[in-house]
Design a protein around this motif. Structure first.
Motif, PDB file in Angstrom:
ATOM      1  N   THR A   1      -2.746   9.568 -19.970  1.00 20.30           N
ATOM      2  CA  THR A   1      -2.250   8.321 -19.383  1.00 20.30           C
ATOM      3  C   THR A   1      -1.491   7.529 -20.441  1.00 20.30           C
ATOM      4  OG1 THR A   1      -4.190   8.292 -17.924  1.00 20.30           O
ATOM      5  CG2 THR A   1      -2.887   6.284 -18.056  1.00 20.30           C
ATOM      6  N   ARG A   2      -0.208   7.735 -20.491  1.00 21.77           N
ATOM      7  CA  ARG A   2       0.640   7.040 -21.461  1.00 21.77           C
ATOM      8  C   ARG A   2       0.996   5.649 -20.927  1.00 21.77           C
ATOM      9  NH1 ARG A   2       4.493   8.392 -25.466  1.00 21.77           N
ATOM     10  NH2 ARG A   2       4.117  10.608 -25.111  1.00 21.77           N
TER      11      ARG A   2
ATOM     12  N   VAL B   1      -0.532  -3.838 -17.508  1.00 25.01           N
ATOM     13  CA  VAL B   1      -0.451  -2.574 -18.242  1.00 25.01           C
ATOM     14  C   VAL B   1       0.113  -1.534 -17.279  1.00 25.01           C
ATOM     15  CG1 VAL B   1      -1.730  -0.763 -19.434  1.00 25.01           C
ATOM     16  CG2 VAL B   1      -2.370  -3.173 -19.747  1.00 25.01           C
ATOM     17  N   GLU B   2       1.288  -1.036 -17.620  1.00 23.95           N
ATOM     18  CA  GLU B   2       1.979  -0.115 -16.714  1.00 23.95           C
ATOM     19  C   GLU B   2       1.938   1.306 -17.261  1.00 23.95           C
ATOM     20  OE1 GLU B   2       6.397   0.626 -14.710  1.00 23.95           O
ATOM     21  OE2 GLU B   2       5.986  -1.217 -15.853  1.00 23.95           O
ATOM     22  N   THR B   3       1.580   2.268 -16.398  1.00 27.09           N
ATOM     23  CA  THR B   3       1.650   3.692 -16.685  1.00 27.09           C
ATOM     24  C   THR B   3       2.501   4.334 -15.594  1.00 27.09           C
ATOM     25  OG1 THR B   3      -0.282   4.349 -15.367  1.00 27.09           O
ATOM     26  CG2 THR B   3      -0.699   3.528 -17.606  1.00 27.09           C
ATOM     27  N   ARG B   4       2.634   5.642 -15.632  1.00 30.82           N
ATOM     28  CA  ARG B   4       3.412   6.305 -14.582  1.00 30.82           C
ATOM     29  C   ARG B   4       2.743   6.191 -13.219  1.00 30.82           C
ATOM     30  NH1 ARG B   4       2.332  12.652 -16.329  1.00 30.82           N
ATOM     31  NH2 ARG B   4       0.090  12.659 -15.928  1.00 30.82           N
TER      32      ARG B   4
ATOM     33  N   GLU C   1      -5.421   6.665 -22.914  1.00 33.33           N
ATOM     34  CA  GLU C   1      -5.100   7.639 -23.947  1.00 33.33           C
ATOM     35  C   GLU C   1      -4.037   8.597 -23.431  1.00 33.33           C
ATOM     36  OE1 GLU C   1      -4.349   9.993 -26.782  1.00 33.33           O
ATOM     37  OE2 GLU C   1      -5.679   8.287 -27.203  1.00 33.33           O
ATOM     38  N   GLN C   2      -2.921   8.696 -24.157  1.00 34.08           N
ATOM     39  CA  GLN C   2      -1.826   9.551 -23.714  1.00 34.08           C
ATOM     40  C   GLN C   2      -2.142  11.038 -23.864  1.00 34.08           C
ATOM     41  OE1 GLN C   2       1.706   9.172 -26.076  1.00 34.08           O
ATOM     42  NE2 GLN C   2       0.591   9.144 -28.021  1.00 34.08           N
TER      43      GLN C   2
END
Length: 492
Positions: free
Chosen positions: A103-104, A117-120, A32-33
């Motif tokens: 977490t975008r 699945v890539e996040t920062r 969840e961003q």
């Protein structure tokens, strides 16, 4: 651990998908961003189109999941009440510990074996991925000539970015569109002290009050009978029946001083709004044709007239926007601003292990069909209702044949379609005392816990209460009109 699933988005669609996937034994992780679960219902600026004073235009019975009725008997709920409901739902199924906030997701691809699945914080691998990031996040502003030159003090915004009447008190405001956000914002501006409110629209829709004759209108217009009629009867007959429901409840717009809509309800469209047409009749909302030009504060309309405004708000829909999907996934899905080629907006046979939730454009409330789509998804992946690639391809080909045509889906058609796919459509012959309610009553979530997987012992009593809540269904006997409509359906 079980098969790992990444669910992107912790709004209603992500939460209900996680609940049912977890029940089928999957190891679920939600991304969840935002800073809180709830999706649009958080009201967070920039990621939500829900403004502080918004109330649902769908009734509490149809704005709920089958495991958790709303507290109290208030018919229409505020945005904060819906958000609290979603928190209760997450707590009920221990979903909070599965959610990664702030977490975008920036990229999703398939590496040939698993889903990345890539996040920062980096990339993680999962066995499966559910896209539940929302259909209504990227507003579409119309290409009005000169719009960029508008010089009113409040500028040009989408209703997605509207956060209340305060900036517009004493101001002249133009509201573009005839969908629910446009009409509800226009009414709120009038009641909140705007100096003048004008609504501009490409075409006049029919407007159905959200409450008529003591019954929520979504109980009347989104019925299982209506879904069956759409399958069996000529489109002209379905159009006639729906238009009769709408005009008997709220009249036709021209009776209030608004433009006359197309004689076909399907061609004109319909919006639920309680206050809009009475405010037009009172002269507190002016209705104009679509703008042809903007220059400074001046807006020129299709009828040749020009007016000055301090602010412009457009409620003109959304683009389907999934920017984190890899290009090859987008190509397989035929994805653009409007279209998504997948079997009932859920599966594609060339993308096994990927599913989408809540990505169709709909009239009516989403909670009931979202839950049914989530159940179908969970049952398919667990093997209870195995996928049929040939059927999926046929569904996609049917969709492709309709590319370029209007894509909006009525809530009851979506719900019944997902219920059949999940194997939980209620069987009329098993519930003779509920037969009328199941056909002509509300599509309450409890009605889809009567039969099939995960049927609940108390569902019949819960559904009977929902059907009788507003006095519309008080006996199992059809009215004369219902009997006539049912006979017509049986003969096709």
């Amino acid at each position: 651990m079980g098969t790992s699933v990444a669910v992107i988005g912790a709004g209603p669609g992500g939460l209900v998908a996680a609940r049912w996937l977890a029940a089928e034994g999957f190891d679920v992780h939600l991304f969840e961003q935002g800073s809180s679960l709830g999706g649009q219902w958080t009201g967070a600026a920039g990621t939500s189109g829900v403004w502080p004073e918004l109330y649902t235009n769908t009734s509490r019975i149809l704005t709920a999941f089958s495991d958790l009725p709303h507290d109290g008997d208030q018919t229409f709920l505020s945005a904060p009440e819906i958000l609290r409901y979603l928190h209760r739902y997450a707590e009920m199924f221990a979903l909070g510990g599965r959610i990664r906030l702030h977490t975008r997701v920036i990229h999703v691809k398939h590496d040939g074996v698993r889903w990345s699945v890539e996040t920062r914080d980096g990339a993680e691998a999962f066995d499966r991925v559910v896209i539940a990031s929302g259909r209504f996040q990227t507003p579409a502003l119309p290409p009005v000539p000169g719009l960029s030159t508008f010089a009113g003090s409040e500028g040009v915004l989408s209703t997605f970015d509207y956060r209340g009447v305060e900036p517009y008190r004493g101001k002249r405001v133009l509201v573009g569109g005839c969908a629910v956000s446009a009409l509800e914002v226009a009414a709120e501006l009038v009641h909140g002290g705007a100096a003048a409110v004008t609504v501009t629209q490409r075409r006049q829709r029919y407007v159905l009050p959200k409450f008529a004759a003591g019954v929520p209108s979504d109980h009347r217009i989104f019925t299982r009978y209506g879904a069956l009629a759409a399958e069996r009867l000529p489109a002209t007959e379905v159009d006639r029946q729906l238009k009769t429901i709408v005009t008997e409840a709220g009249g036709s717009p021209e009776q209030y001083g608004a433009p006359r809509p197309d004689p076909s309800l399907f061609a004109a469209g319909v919006t639920l709004s309680q206050h809009y047409l009475p405010l037009v009749a009172e002269g507190r909302i002016d209705v104009r044709s679509w703008p042809t030009a903007v220059s400074g504060r001046d807006v020129t309309f299709g009828d040749g007239g020009t007016e000055q405004f301090d602010g412009v708000l457009f409620g003109t829909g959304f683009r389907l926007d999934l920017p984190f999907l890899a290009d090859e996934i987008r190509a397989t899905l035929g994805l653009d601003d409007v279209h998504l080629e997948a079997d009932r907006y859920t599966f594609h046979p060339d993308l096994p292990g990927l599913a989408l939730v809540g990505m169709w454009d709909q009239s009516g409330g989403y909670f009931v069909p979202l839950e049914l789509q989530a159940r179908w998804l969970a049952y398919t992946w667990s093997g209870r209702t195995p996928a049929d690639p040939a059927q999926q391809r046929a569904a996609i080909e049917t969709y492709r044949a309709r590319r370029g045509l209007p894509q909006k889906t009525r809530m009851n058609l979506a719900a019944v379609g997902f219920a059949r796919a999940a194997g939980c459509e209620p069987q009329l012959d098993r519930w003779p005392d509920l037969r009328r309610a199941l056909l002509f009553g509300p599509l309450a979530p409890s009605s889809f816990r009567l039969d099939g997987p995960d049927a609940l012992p108390g569902a019949a009593d819960e559904f009977a209460r929902a059907a009788a809540a507003f006095g519309a269904i008080t006996s199992p006997e059809f009215t004369d009109r219902e009997q006539s409509d049912w006979d017509l359906l049986q003969n096709h």
